[in-house]
Design an enzyme around this catalytic site. Structure first.
Site, PDB file in Angstrom:
ATOM      1  N   ASP A  71       0.828  -1.211   0.000  1.00 48.23           N
ATOM      2  CA  ASP A  71       0.000   0.000   0.000  1.00 48.23           C
ATOM      3  C   ASP A  71       0.859   1.256   0.000  1.00 48.23           C
ATOM      4  O   ASP A  71       2.042   1.232   0.362  1.00 48.23           O
ATOM      5  CB  ASP A  71      -0.962   0.011   1.186  1.00 48.23           C
ATOM      6  N   GLU A 135       0.084  -1.518   5.659  1.00 50.64           N
ATOM      7  CA  GLU A 135       1.115  -1.073   6.596  1.00 50.64           C
ATOM      8  C   GLU A 135       0.920   0.366   7.001  1.00 50.64           C
ATOM      9  O   GLU A 135       1.198   0.754   8.142  1.00 50.64           O
ATOM     10  CB  GLU A 135       2.505  -1.265   5.968  1.00 50.64           C
TER      11      GLU A 135
END
Length: 411
Positions: A71, A135
C-alpha cells in the site's frame, strides 16, 4: 534479468493505485511475475480488495524473511509535476507514488529473488518474502501473517522500508487514542445548566499528557536518545458559538519506547480518565485505535554486519560531492539520526513498521534490520528515488541471498 524488465516491474507496481487498499491487484501482479520465473508463491486474500503475498526460494533452514508493504499513502495530484501513478524518469530519478515508500524496495526484493533462484541460490536455506497489505494504517497484513505462523520459524527479518544507506535496528511503537467527552448542551448565557464537553476534553487531555510525561520523562531509550513522545493531533467539538457543546472528540498519538512499553502507557491513560470522571460532571470515554509495540533488534546481529560488508562498496561508489554530503547531513539532523559519509551506520530511528506485528513475540533482541532504497521523500508530493540506488539495492539483496547462507557467522 535485463535492466528494462527490472524498470518495467517497478513501473507496473507504481501504476497500480494502492492508496488505502487494492493490494489484491498488486499481489496478483507479483504472482504473475513470480509464476513466469517459476518462483513458488501464494496470494492470501484478506477482506475486500486487500491481500498479502508470500513467496519462497530455496528450502530448509536457516530462513531469512524479507518483507515490505504493497500500500501507499494518498496523493494531492495538483502538487505533482507528473501523474503520480505513472513512473517518470528524469535527471537520474524515478518519480511516482511509492517509488521511495516502498515499491522500489518491493521490486528489488522480487527481482533479487528471481535472479538468486536462477543462479541456484540459496543452496542451504530459504528466502521468504512477505508482501503485506495496510502497513500505512492498521498493519492488518502483517498481523495476518503473524497469526498464520509465517514468522514462527524465521531466523532473521529484513524490512525493505526506505532507509537509503542506513541500517535501522530499533524503532518506536505507537499508541493511538480516540478520546470523547460527553456533556450537556445549553445556551451560552446559562452555562451552569449544561456540561461543556469541549472544556472537559481540554482538561482531561492536559491531565493525561501531564501524567504520561511525568511518568516517562526520565526513561530515555539509550538507542533512540529520546523518551516517550505525546502528541494531540486532532480535536473536534462544538456546533456554534452561542451553544455550550455537548460533545467533543480528540485523537492522540503516543510514540512509545521499549523501556516504557505500551501497556504501561495505556494503564496511565485509563487511570487518568477514571480519576477525572470521578470528580467531574459529564463523561469521558476512550478507545485504543492503534497499539503497535516498539521494536529493539540486536545491533550486533550477523545480518547487520553482513549487509554492511556487502553494501559498503556501493556506498563508497556514490562519491558524493561536499555539497551533497552537507545535504545528507542536514537531512539527518532534521530526522534526528546520525550520518557518516564513509561508512554505513546501524542506528535507531523514530517511526514504526510492520515489525511491530511480525515480531510481536520477539520485540527485543531479534536478528532484525530495516534496509531499503529510499531518501527523505516518502509521503511527499513528487516522491522519487535515485535510479542507481534502485539497481544497486537489487544487487545488494541478490548478494545477501547467497552470502547469508554460506558466510562464516563470525565474519
Amino acid at each position: 534479468m535485463e535492466k528494462a524488465e527490472k524498470v518495467q516491474i517497478l513501473r507496473d507496481l507504481v501504476s497500480i493505485n494502492t492508496v488505502g487498499g487494492n493490494e489484491l491487484e498488486a499481489a496478483q501482479y507479483l504472482k504473475s511475475v513470480f509464476d513466469k520465473y517459476g518462483v513458488k508463491n501464494e496470494v492470501r486474500p484478506l477482506q475486500g480488495n486487500r491481500a498479502n503475498l508470500v513467496a519462497e526460494i530455496g528450502s530448509g533452514k536457516p530462513i531469512l524473511v524479507v518483507s515490505g508493504h504493497l500500500d501507499v499513502v494518498a496523493v494531492n495530484e495538483q502538487e505533482w509535476q507528473n501523474d503520480p501513478f505513472t513512473l517518470t524518469e528524469k535527471d537520474g530519478q524515478f518519480y511516482g507514488r511509492g517509488t521511495a515508500d516502498m515499491k522500489s524496495g518491493m521490486a528489488a526484493f522480487v527481482i533479487a529473488m528471481i535472479e538468486a533462484q536462477q543462479a541456484q541460490q540459496p543452496q542451504h536455506g530459504t528466502v521468504r518474502l512477505l508482501a503485506t497489505a495496510d502497513e500505512e494504517v492498521g498493519e492488518i497484513g502483517a498481523a495476518a501473517f503473524y497469526e498464520d505462523g509465517a514468522m514462527k520459524d524465521a531466523d532473521a527479518l529484513l524490512l525493505g522500508e526506505p532507509t537509503g544507506y542506513l541500517l535501522v535496528h530499533t524503532h518506536t511503537g505507537a499508541v493511538d487514542l480516540q478520546i470523547q467527552a460527553h456533556g450537556q448542551a445549553a445556551h451560552s448565557s446559562r452555562p451552569q445548566t449544561g456540561v461543556n464537553a469541549v472544556e472537559n476534553l481540554i482538561e482531561v487531555l492536559d491531565l493525561i499528557k501531564n501524567n504520561v510525561l511525568k511518568k516517562t520523562q526520565y526513561t530515555i531509550s539509550p538507542v533512540l536518545k529520546k523518551p516517550t513522545l505525546f502528541n494531540i493531533d486532532c480535536f473536534h467539538g462544538g456546533e456554534q458559538v452561542n451553544t455550550i457543546p455537548s460533545a467533543a472528540e480528540a485523537e492522540v498519538n503516543i510514540r512509545t519506547i521499549s523501556e516504557y512499553p505500551n501497556d504501561q502507557i495505556i494503564d496511565i491513560v485509563n487511570k487518568s480518565i477514571a480519576a477525572y470522571n470521578e470528580l467531574n460532571k459529564g463523561q469521558i470515554t476512550y478507545k485504543v485505535t492503534t497499539n503497535l509495540i516498539p521494536i529493539s533488534g540486536n545491533p550486533d546481529s550477523r545480518l547487520i554486519k553482513l549487509i554492511q560488508k556487502i553494501a559498503q562498496p556501493y556506498y563508497q561508489a556514490l562519491n558524493d560531492t561536499p555539497a551533497k554530503i552537507q545535504q545528507h547531513q542536514h537531512a539527518a539532523e532534521l530526522m534526528g539520526v546520525p550520518y557518516a559519509a564513509d561508512k554505513i551506520l546501524a542506528i535507531g530511528a523514530m517511526g514504526g513498521t510492520d515489525a511491530s506485528k511480525l515480531l510481536y513475540d520477539r520485540p527485543r533482541g531479534a536478528d532484525y534490520v530495516i534496509f531499503g532504497p529510499g531518501n527523505e521523500t516518502p509521503h511527499q508530493s513528487n516522491e522519487h528515488i535515485s535510479q542507481q540506488m534502485f539497481f544497486d539495492f537489487i544487487d545488494i539483496y541478490r548478494q545477501l541471498f547467497t552470502d547469508y547462507f554460506v558466510s562464516d557467522p563470525k565474519a
